[in-house]
Design a protein around this motif. Structure first.
Motif, PDB file in Angstrom:
ATOM      1  N   SER A  33     -23.223  15.258 -31.683  1.00 22.40           N
ATOM      2  CA  SER A  33     -23.626  16.525 -31.063  1.00 22.40           C
ATOM      3  C   SER A  33     -22.506  17.562 -31.173  1.00 22.40           C
ATOM      4  O   SER A  33     -22.780  18.753 -31.373  1.00 22.40           O
ATOM      5  N   THR A  34     -21.266  17.123 -31.074  1.00 20.59           N
ATOM      6  CA  THR A  34     -20.141  18.047 -31.245  1.00 20.59           C
ATOM      7  C   THR A  34     -20.084  18.556 -32.673  1.00 20.59           C
ATOM      8  O   THR A  34     -19.877  19.754 -32.915  1.00 20.59           O
ATOM      9  N   VAL A  35     -20.260  17.656 -33.633  1.00 22.16           N
ATOM     10  CA  VAL A  35     -20.278  18.057 -35.041  1.00 22.16           C
ATOM     11  C   VAL A  35     -21.386  19.072 -35.293  1.00 22.16           C
ATOM     12  O   VAL A  35     -21.164  20.104 -35.941  1.00 22.16           O
ATOM     13  N   ASP A  36     -22.569  18.804 -34.779  1.00 20.98           N
ATOM     14  CA  ASP A  36     -23.691  19.731 -34.969  1.00 20.98           C
ATOM     15  C   ASP A  36     -23.369  21.099 -34.390  1.00 20.98           C
ATOM     16  O   ASP A  36     -23.670  22.136 -35.003  1.00 20.98           O
ATOM     17  N   GLY A  37     -22.750  21.114 -33.217  1.00 19.08           N
ATOM     18  CA  GLY A  37     -22.397  22.382 -32.594  1.00 19.08           C
ATOM     19  C   GLY A  37     -21.370  23.157 -33.398  1.00 19.08           C
ATOM     20  O   GLY A  37     -21.452  24.380 -33.524  1.00 19.08           O
ATOM     21  N   ILE A  38     -20.399  22.445 -33.972  1.00 21.10           N
ATOM     22  CA  ILE A  38     -19.361  23.090 -34.789  1.00 21.10           C
ATOM     23  C   ILE A  38     -19.987  23.741 -36.016  1.00 21.10           C
ATOM     24  O   ILE A  38     -19.712  24.904 -36.337  1.00 21.10           O
ATOM     25  N   PHE A  39     -20.850  23.005 -36.721  1.00 20.80           N
ATOM     26  CA  PHE A  39     -21.480  23.567 -37.919  1.00 20.80           C
ATOM     27  C   PHE A  39     -22.403  24.728 -37.566  1.00 20.80           C
ATOM     28  O   PHE A  39     -22.441  25.747 -38.264  1.00 20.80           O
ATOM     29  N   SER A  40     -23.164  24.589 -36.488  1.00 20.63           N
ATOM     30  CA  SER A  40     -24.067  25.661 -36.079  1.00 20.63           C
ATOM     31  C   SER A  40     -23.289  26.932 -35.772  1.00 20.63           C
ATOM     32  O   SER A  40     -23.672  28.037 -36.192  1.00 20.63           O
ATOM     33  N   ALA A  41     -22.181  26.803 -35.054  1.00 19.66           N
ATOM     34  CA  ALA A  41     -21.357  27.967 -34.719  1.00 19.66           C
ATOM     35  C   ALA A  41     -20.749  28.579 -35.973  1.00 19.66           C
ATOM     36  O   ALA A  41     -20.642  29.810 -36.086  1.00 19.66           O
ATOM     37  N   ALA A  42     -20.348  27.737 -36.917  1.00 17.65           N
ATOM     38  CA  ALA A  42     -19.746  28.239 -38.149  1.00 17.65           C
ATOM     39  C   ALA A  42     -20.743  29.083 -38.939  1.00 17.65           C
ATOM     40  O   ALA A  42     -20.431  30.191 -39.391  1.00 17.65           O
ATOM     41  N   LEU A  43     -21.941  28.575 -39.109  1.00 20.89           N
ATOM     42  CA  LEU A  43     -22.951  29.318 -39.866  1.00 20.89           C
ATOM     43  C   LEU A  43     -23.357  30.593 -39.129  1.00 20.89           C
ATOM     44  O   LEU A  43     -23.564  31.643 -39.749  1.00 20.89           O
ATOM     45  N   GLU A  44     -23.441  30.511 -37.824  1.00 21.78           N
ATOM     46  CA  GLU A  44     -23.789  31.690 -37.018  1.00 21.78           C
ATOM     47  C   GLU A  44     -22.732  32.779 -37.170  1.00 21.78           C
ATOM     48  O   GLU A  44     -23.043  33.975 -37.177  1.00 21.78           O
ATOM     49  N   ALA A  45     -21.481  32.379 -37.329  1.00 17.47           N
ATOM     50  CA  ALA A  45     -20.376  33.338 -37.454  1.00 17.47           C
ATOM     51  C   ALA A  45     -20.222  33.878 -38.867  1.00 17.47           C
ATOM     52  O   ALA A  45     -19.377  34.741 -39.107  1.00 17.47           O
ATOM     53  N   GLY A  46     -20.986  33.352 -39.822  1.00 20.39           N
ATOM     54  CA  GLY A  46     -20.885  33.823 -41.201  1.00 20.39           C
ATOM     55  C   GLY A  46     -19.899  33.057 -42.049  1.00 20.39           C
ATOM     56  O   GLY A  46     -19.564  33.487 -43.157  1.00 20.39           O
ATOM     57  N   ILE A  47     -19.425  31.916 -41.570  1.00 20.70           N
ATOM     58  CA  ILE A  47     -18.515  31.081 -42.354  1.00 20.70           C
ATOM     59  C   ILE A  47     -19.287  30.409 -43.479  1.00 20.70           C
ATOM     60  O   ILE A  47     -20.343  29.800 -43.235  1.00 20.70           O
ATOM     61  N   ASN A  48     -18.795  30.523 -44.698  1.00 21.87           N
ATOM     62  CA  ASN A  48     -19.480  29.903 -45.837  1.00 21.87           C
ATOM     63  C   ASN A  48     -18.550  29.029 -46.682  1.00 21.87           C
ATOM     64  O   ASN A  48     -18.932  28.609 -47.773  1.00 21.87           O
ATOM     65  N   PHE A  49     -17.343  28.774 -46.188  1.00 18.10           N
ATOM     66  CA  PHE A  49     -16.385  27.950 -46.930  1.00 18.10           C
ATOM     67  C   PHE A  49     -15.955  26.783 -46.057  1.00 18.10           C
ATOM     68  O   PHE A  49     -15.479  26.973 -44.932  1.00 18.10           O
ATOM     69  N   PHE A  50     -16.132  25.578 -46.594  1.00 18.53           N
ATOM     70  CA  PHE A  50     -15.868  24.357 -45.839  1.00 18.53           C
ATOM     71  C   PHE A  50     -14.955  23.457 -46.669  1.00 18.53           C
ATOM     72  O   PHE A  50     -15.245  23.149 -47.828  1.00 18.53           O
ATOM     73  N   ASP A  51     -13.851  23.022 -46.056  1.00 20.42           N
ATOM     74  CA  ASP A  51     -12.849  22.225 -46.751  1.00 20.42           C
ATOM     75  C   ASP A  51     -12.775  20.831 -46.137  1.00 20.42           C
ATOM     76  O   ASP A  51     -12.569  20.688 -44.931  1.00 20.42           O
ATOM     77  N   THR A  52     -12.932  19.812 -46.983  1.00 20.01           N
ATOM     78  CA  THR A  52     -12.902  18.438 -46.508  1.00 20.01           C
ATOM     79  C   THR A  52     -12.094  17.591 -47.490  1.00 20.01           C
ATOM     80  O   THR A  52     -11.405  18.121 -48.351  1.00 20.01           O
ATOM     81  N   ALA A  53     -12.164  16.266 -47.349  1.00 14.46           N
ATOM     82  CA  ALA A  53     -11.470  15.351 -48.262  1.00 14.46           C
ATOM     83  C   ALA A  53     -12.090  13.969 -48.138  1.00 14.46           C
ATOM     84  O   ALA A  53     -12.640  13.606 -47.082  1.00 14.46           O
ATOM     85  N   ASP A  54     -11.957  13.192 -49.212  1.00 16.46           N
ATOM     86  CA  ASP A  54     -12.548  11.853 -49.209  1.00 16.46           C
ATOM     87  C   ASP A  54     -11.918  10.937 -48.174  1.00 16.46           C
ATOM     88  O   ASP A  54     -12.576  10.012 -47.680  1.00 16.46           O
ATOM     89  N   VAL A  55     -10.667  11.163 -47.807  1.00 19.73           N
ATOM     90  CA  VAL A  55      -9.971  10.261 -46.886  1.00 19.73           C
ATOM     91  C   VAL A  55     -10.083  10.678 -45.427  1.00 19.73           C
ATOM     92  O   VAL A  55      -9.571   9.982 -44.548  1.00 19.73           O
ATOM     93  N   TYR A  56     -10.721  11.787 -45.128  1.00 25.77           N
ATOM     94  CA  TYR A  56     -10.896  12.174 -43.719  1.00 25.77           C
ATOM     95  C   TYR A  56     -11.944  11.260 -43.094  1.00 25.77           C
ATOM     96  O   TYR A  56     -13.144  11.386 -43.344  1.00 25.77           O
ATOM     97  N   GLY A  57     -11.461  10.310 -42.288  1.00 24.65           N
ATOM     98  CA  GLY A  57     -12.377   9.347 -41.687  1.00 24.65           C
ATOM     99  C   GLY A  57     -13.017   8.440 -42.711  1.00 24.65           C
ATOM    100  O   GLY A  57     -14.153   7.990 -42.524  1.00 24.65           O
ATOM    101  N   ASP A  58     -12.300   8.168 -43.821  1.00 25.18           N
ATOM    102  CA  ASP A  58     -12.816   7.287 -44.872  1.00 25.18           C
ATOM    103  C   ASP A  58     -14.199   7.742 -45.346  1.00 25.18           C
ATOM    104  O   ASP A  58     -15.112   6.935 -45.520  1.00 25.18           O
TER     105      ASP A  58
END
Length: 326
Positions: A33-58
């Motif tokens: 639910s926290t993850v969903d809220g973070i993504f929802s807020a990001a899209l609502e704010a106009g964020i369109n760039f997301f940075d991740t990595a294969d080793v973040y949480g395996d």
């Protein structure tokens, strides 16, 4: 949300992106639910760039990104990384290993082609040999990736990578506590049209001004287990500054914050005022943080006098306390 072009990619990305390290649980446990809220807020704010990595949480961070953003219209720009997984780091690099890693990332991200793949703080000597960049070009030709860049720890590494004219981006630790990049690396990136992605814009939260000397972090949080570089480069945690000294320095920064800005917003606006920077990628552990971070794009640039003051403050009060490769 304003946008800037990311190097030679042609991508118009939000000035404030979302760093997704925390979605892997590396800053403490995180719920769906926290993850969903973070993504929802990001899209609502106009964020369109997301940075991740294969080793973040395996792979957990990539899976969250893929699951939430796979049907987003217009399609966001997703960057991930290669080079730190077990069996790869520090000496398992090969074309086949890179290809296999990318295929796994494509599956987790639910993407036929990855927008941007970045070398993930690989050993300097591997960068210097140069063959890994040829492997990245092969992955472009095979349509696994559109563009490639590198996430680096030091100015030296950034300059090595910048010698490759088709490099699209450099991801760097850059904030008010880490200003060395202003001397040579950022001017070169600007000249060569290499996009700068600024990570740790708040120095692991220090520059929010909300920590005190007795602040405690979850045992699974790198701010608990890597304060002195026990697990990886100390610069990735509190910009390499001892925590107690960092709290003291952050308090001095807090006192310089102009009216109308939070200390965190001032710190991020300082980065966006640098012409070489394409985007900043603060992480967020809750939706409200995403919303507050995104507002930085609409704030006015900081006065030159404040920039000059912060430059002096870095030289006189901060630089001597930075530990680790820089």
């Amino acid at each position: 949300m304003k946008t800037r072009t990311l190097g030679n990619t042609g991508f118009n990305i939000s000035e404030v992106g979302l760093g997704c390290w925390q979605l892997g649980g590396d800053f403490g446990p995180i719920t769906q639910s926290t993850v969903d809220g973070i993504f929802s807020a990001a899209l609502e704010a106009g964020i369109n760039f997301f940075d991740t990595a294969d080793v973040y949480g395996d792979g957990a961070s990539e899976r969250y990104v893929g699951e939430y953003l796979c049907n987003t219209i217009p399609e966001p720009i997703i960057a991930t990384k290669y080079g730190r997984a077990a069996g790869t780091y520090p000496d398992g690099y090969s074309l086949s290993d890179l290809r296999d890693s990318l295929k796994r990332a494509q599956d987790r991200l639910q993407r036929d082609q990855i927008d941007l793949i970045q070398l993930h703080c690989i050993p300097t000597e591997v960068m210097a040999r140069g063959e890994i960049f040829d492997w990245l070009r092969s992955m472009q030709q095979e349509k696994h990736v559109k563009f490639f860049g590198a996430s680096v720890e030091t100015v030296e590494e950034g300059l090595i990578c910048a010698q490759h004219d088709d490099l699209s981006s450099l991801q760097v630790i850059f904030n008010i506590f880490r200003q060395k990049l202003l001397d040579e690396l950022l001017p070169m990136a600007l000249e060569k049209n290499i996009g700068i992605i600024a990570r740790l814009p708040l120095a692991s939260g220090l520059l929010s001004g909300k920590f005190h000397a007795h602040t405690e972090f979850d045992k699974t949080d790198h701010r608990h287990f890597n304060q002195d570089g026990q697990m990886f480069n100390v610069g990735e945690t509190f910009a390499g500054i001892p925590f107690a000294k960092g709290v003291e320095l952050a308090e001095a920064i807090k006192n310089k914050t102009p009216e109308g800005y939070s200390t965190a917003q001032m710190a991020m606006r300082w980065i966006l005022d640098q012409p070489a920077v394409s985007t900043i990628i603060p992480g967020a552990s809750r939706a409200q943080q995403v919303t507050e971070n995104a507002k930085v794009s609409d704030l006015e640039p900081l006065p030159k006098a404040l920039h000059d003051d912060l430059r002096r403050f870095y030289s006189e009060s901060v630089a001597a306390h930075i530990r680790g490769a820089y």
